[in-house]
Scaffold this motif. Structure first.
Motif, PDB file in Angstrom:
ATOM      1  N   SER A  24       0.817  -1.218   0.000  1.00 27.72           N
ATOM      2  CA  SER A  24       0.000   0.000   0.000  1.00 27.72           C
ATOM      3  C   SER A  24       0.852   1.269   0.000  1.00 27.72           C
ATOM      4  O   SER A  24       0.354   2.345  -0.272  1.00 27.72           O
ATOM      5  N   TYR A  25       2.125   1.121   0.278  1.00 33.03           N
ATOM      6  CA  TYR A  25       3.064   2.248   0.274  1.00 33.03           C
ATOM      7  C   TYR A  25       3.933   2.242  -0.982  1.00 33.03           C
ATOM      8  O   TYR A  25       4.994   2.862  -1.003  1.00 33.03           O
ATOM      9  N   ALA A  26       3.512   1.546  -2.028  1.00 33.00           N
ATOM     10  CA  ALA A  26       4.323   1.390  -3.242  1.00 33.00           C
ATOM     11  C   ALA A  26       4.695   2.726  -3.864  1.00 33.00           C
ATOM     12  O   ALA A  26       5.841   2.929  -4.291  1.00 33.00           O
ATOM     13  N   THR A  27       3.748   3.660  -3.912  1.00 36.24           N
ATOM     14  CA  THR A  27       4.040   4.969  -4.506  1.00 36.24           C
ATOM     15  C   THR A  27       5.092   5.703  -3.689  1.00 36.24           C
ATOM     16  O   THR A  27       6.049   6.246  -4.249  1.00 36.24           O
ATOM     17  N   LEU A  28       4.913   5.702  -2.365  1.00 34.34           N
ATOM     18  CA  LEU A  28       5.890   6.365  -1.493  1.00 34.34           C
ATOM     19  C   LEU A  28       7.259   5.693  -1.631  1.00 34.34           C
ATOM     20  O   LEU A  28       8.284   6.371  -1.694  1.00 34.34           O
ATOM     21  N   ARG A  29       7.261   4.371  -1.698  1.00 32.55           N
ATOM     22  CA  ARG A  29       8.528   3.636  -1.849  1.00 32.55           C
ATOM     23  C   ARG A  29       9.243   4.063  -3.126  1.00 32.55           C
ATOM     24  O   ARG A  29      10.444   4.334  -3.118  1.00 32.55           O
ATOM     25  N   THR A  30       8.506   4.158  -4.213  1.00 31.56           N
ATOM     26  CA  THR A  30       9.086   4.561  -5.498  1.00 31.56           C
ATOM     27  C   THR A  30       9.653   5.972  -5.416  1.00 31.56           C
ATOM     28  O   THR A  30      10.770   6.232  -5.883  1.00 31.56           O
ATOM     29  N   ILE A  31       8.891   6.866  -4.820  1.00 27.53           N
ATOM     30  CA  ILE A  31       9.355   8.256  -4.687  1.00 27.53           C
ATOM     31  C   ILE A  31      10.629   8.326  -3.862  1.00 27.53           C
ATOM     32  O   ILE A  31      11.602   8.978  -4.249  1.00 27.53           O
TER      33      ILE A  31
ATOM     34  N   SER B 150      13.713   6.977  -5.598  1.00 24.41           N
ATOM     35  CA  SER B 150      14.168   7.717  -6.773  1.00 24.41           C
ATOM     36  C   SER B 150      14.764   9.079  -6.429  1.00 24.41           C
ATOM     37  O   SER B 150      15.242   9.780  -7.317  1.00 24.41           O
TER      38      SER B 150
ATOM     39  N   GLN C  93      -3.820   9.162   5.245  1.00 23.27           N
ATOM     40  CA  GLN C  93      -4.747   8.036   5.124  1.00 23.27           C
ATOM     41  C   GLN C  93      -5.825   8.110   6.194  1.00 23.27           C
ATOM     42  O   GLN C  93      -6.994   7.844   5.924  1.00 23.27           O
TER      43      GLN C  93
ATOM     44  N   LYS D 180       2.194  10.015   5.426  1.00 20.19           N
ATOM     45  CA  LYS D 180       1.283   9.150   4.658  1.00 20.19           C
ATOM     46  C   LYS D 180       0.206   8.560   5.562  1.00 20.19           C
ATOM     47  O   LYS D 180      -0.972   8.535   5.192  1.00 20.19           O
TER      48      LYS D 180
END
Length: 92
Positions: free
Chosen positions: A38-45, A48, A69, A65
């Motif tokens: 569920s934290y995939a977007t934050l992980r990607t950010i 990077s 939520q 986050k």
């Protein structure tokens, strides 16, 4: 999620007290990698970013986050409650 990150931080402190300190950015990366799907977007950010990751920055981003939520789910609950109130009022 905050509890999981705190547990990781405590283990880092234990290792440090035993004379086996870990690099801060290495621990930060481990924290990011351990985030749930569920934290995939934050992980990607976070992964990077060109900046050096730190434990404090990871924890603060996860807290942001989690707070967003909670606010979003609270807003949805309020919307559902208002909708139910309107439906009840219409039935009367």
């Amino acid at each position: 999620m905050h509890n999981q990150l705190n547990a990781m931080w405590q283990k880092v402190c234990i290792l440090k007290s035993l004379g086996q300190p870990l690099n801060d950015s290495l621990v930060a990366i481990a924290m990011v990698i351990s985030l749930p799907p569920s934290y995939a977007t934050l992980r990607t950010i976070l992964m990077s970013l060109n900046d050096k990751l730190s434990i404090d920055s990871i924890i603060s981003q996860v807290l942001v986050k989690e707070k967003s939520q909670q606010l979003a789910s609270g807003g949805q609950s309020a919307l559902v409650a208002r909708t139910l109130q309107k439906e009840r009022a219409q039935r009367r």
